[in-house]
Design an enzyme around this catalytic site. Sequence first.
Site, mmCIF file in Angstrom:
data_model
loop_
_atom_site.group_PDB
_atom_site.id
_atom_site.type_symbol
_atom_site.label_atom_id
_atom_site.label_comp_id
_atom_site.label_asym_id
_atom_site.label_seq_id
_atom_site.Cartn_x
_atom_site.Cartn_y
_atom_site.Cartn_z
ATOM 1 N N SER A 20 0.807 -1.221 0.000
ATOM 2 C CA SER A 20 0.000 0.000 0.000
ATOM 3 C C SER A 20 0.840 1.271 0.000
ATOM 4 O O SER A 20 0.345 2.329 -0.331
ATOM 5 C CB SER A 20 -0.919 -0.003 1.232
ATOM 6 N N TYR B 161 -6.564 5.360 3.532
ATOM 7 C CA TYR B 161 -6.200 4.496 4.652
ATOM 8 C C TYR B 161 -4.736 4.610 5.062
ATOM 9 O O TYR B 161 -4.397 4.334 6.196
ATOM 10 C CB TYR B 161 -6.494 3.033 4.318
ATOM 11 N N TYR C 178 -9.578 -7.282 0.754
ATOM 12 C CA TYR C 178 -8.997 -8.027 -0.368
ATOM 13 C C TYR C 178 -10.035 -8.840 -1.160
ATOM 14 O O TYR C 178 -9.685 -9.469 -2.154
ATOM 15 C CB TYR C 178 -7.964 -9.041 0.152
ATOM 16 N N HIS D 255 1.527 -11.297 4.689
ATOM 17 C CA HIS D 255 1.509 -9.915 5.207
ATOM 18 C C HIS D 255 2.353 -9.859 6.471
ATOM 19 O O HIS D 255 2.360 -10.809 7.255
ATOM 20 C CB HIS D 255 0.063 -9.490 5.528
ATOM 21 N N GLY D 256 3.068 -8.762 6.682
ATOM 22 C CA GLY D 256 3.816 -8.579 7.928
ATOM 23 C C GLY D 256 2.867 -8.713 9.119
ATOM 24 O O GLY D 256 1.687 -8.375 9.007
ATOM 25 N N ASP D 257 3.388 -9.196 10.265
ATOM 26 C CA ASP D 257 2.480 -9.479 11.387
ATOM 27 C C ASP D 257 1.919 -8.199 12.024
ATOM 28 O O ASP D 257 1.101 -8.268 12.942
ATOM 29 C CB ASP D 257 3.163 -10.372 12.437
ATOM 30 N N ASP E 202 -16.837 39.459 14.850
ATOM 31 C CA ASP E 202 -16.616 38.913 13.498
ATOM 32 C C ASP E 202 -17.040 39.949 12.444
ATOM 33 O O ASP E 202 -18.040 39.786 11.755
ATOM 34 C CB ASP E 202 -17.455 37.617 13.383
#
Length: 431
Positions: free
Chosen positions: A9, A43, A75, A89-91, A204
């Site tokens: 990603s 994301y 996915y 995938h990495g943990d 204002d």
Amino acid sequence: MKKVYLCISTDVIQTGHINIINEAAKLGEVTVGVLCDECAAKYERYPLIPLEERMKIIAGLKGVSHVVVQEDIYYDDILYKLRPDYVVHGDNWKRGYLKKVRERVVQVISEWGGQIVEPPYYKNASFDYFKGAMNELRGLPELRRQKLKDKIERGEIVKVIVTYDGISALLAEKTEVETEKGKKQFDAFWMSSLCDSTVKGKPDIELVDISSRVSVVNDIMEITTKPIIFDADTGGQLEHFGYTIRTLERVGVSAVIIEDKCGLKRNSLLGNEVEQHQDSIENFCEKIKAGKAAKISKNFMIIARIESLILEQGMEDALKRAQEYVKAGADGIMMHSRAKTPDEIFEFADKFRKMDSETPLVVVPTTYATVTEEELKAHGINIVIYANQTLRAAFPAVQKVMQTILENGRCYEANEQCMSIKDILSLIPIK
Ligand code: SPV
Ligand code: MG
């Protein structure tokens, strides 16, 4: 040969990705899904390298056999098409918003006996430093402007939150929630004239001068990366407006909104309870043209704000002005309303969209607060500004702490109403 799938990603490939690909290649033929720009922006982080380039880079890596686009953070689509034996995938995806993505992958691939493989996440200090430097790039003015344009062009509703100093902007930069549909954050900051005046204890009425307001923009630019939409009130004198545009462009503002009032400007939510006047269409179009002639950046937006409904001039007047302002070159239309329901905003948006399907529409639902972003989107509205809520929330909290200290003659009882020093310091980035 077994089929292996993994998704990348980020836009910067580092040793951790190479390790994962190597592990994947030991298991079979590797297909890499490259997360589409929209999803990466939503994301992960706004990608500095566009999708096609990222695909070419990844396709050139040893061990990668195929490269495909992954269109969603989940996915499912790709998994059903590819039916891989392994997903790697990495943990690190066991934590945070990726946890749900992981659970879903496990569920889907179990349908055909697929397995997940999770090599330990590779932490790389020099890469973290590099990522920090890349993030600084995301804060450059042109990238902020591009982000705002991209989000509008993708047809997503742009959620804008008021910020009035460094710390409120930092909170707005970092605040996120997990929802059913994934992670949600604000997309841009609103530099409200009401709030910029209120924090200075001033009314204002265009009293806080542009140098003072620009100094707040500078504070915010220094520590954040999101686009800034600047409320420039009436835009001031026609002859001054071009200079204001150049200043705002230079300090990094992404879009400016000017309202079609003249004389002493009062806050719109006061409506006709106070004396305030709408400018003529001719004069206001001249101002838009002067701003457009002065701007240099192609993505810097000048948005025209119409006060016809605020000043009870009717829908026809509002629609006529919208058409004329677009003809004069306005890059967007903000329609303001102080009604209790969104009906007149819906009516305006529906009628406007029949004449113009392109020009971005902006609204500020302060009084018609029950309206949802989905409803606004369904009526063709592109940008929603939450114009003052954070400032209004801060005051009662501060007042309560002051009263607690006075009542007790000490600060102990107030502590539970306060963030710890450690927590507040942890909000501040150290460069
Ligand atoms: C502001 O936030 O300063 C605005 C929006 O101009 S409103 O206060 O509703 O006029
Ligand atoms: Mg204002």
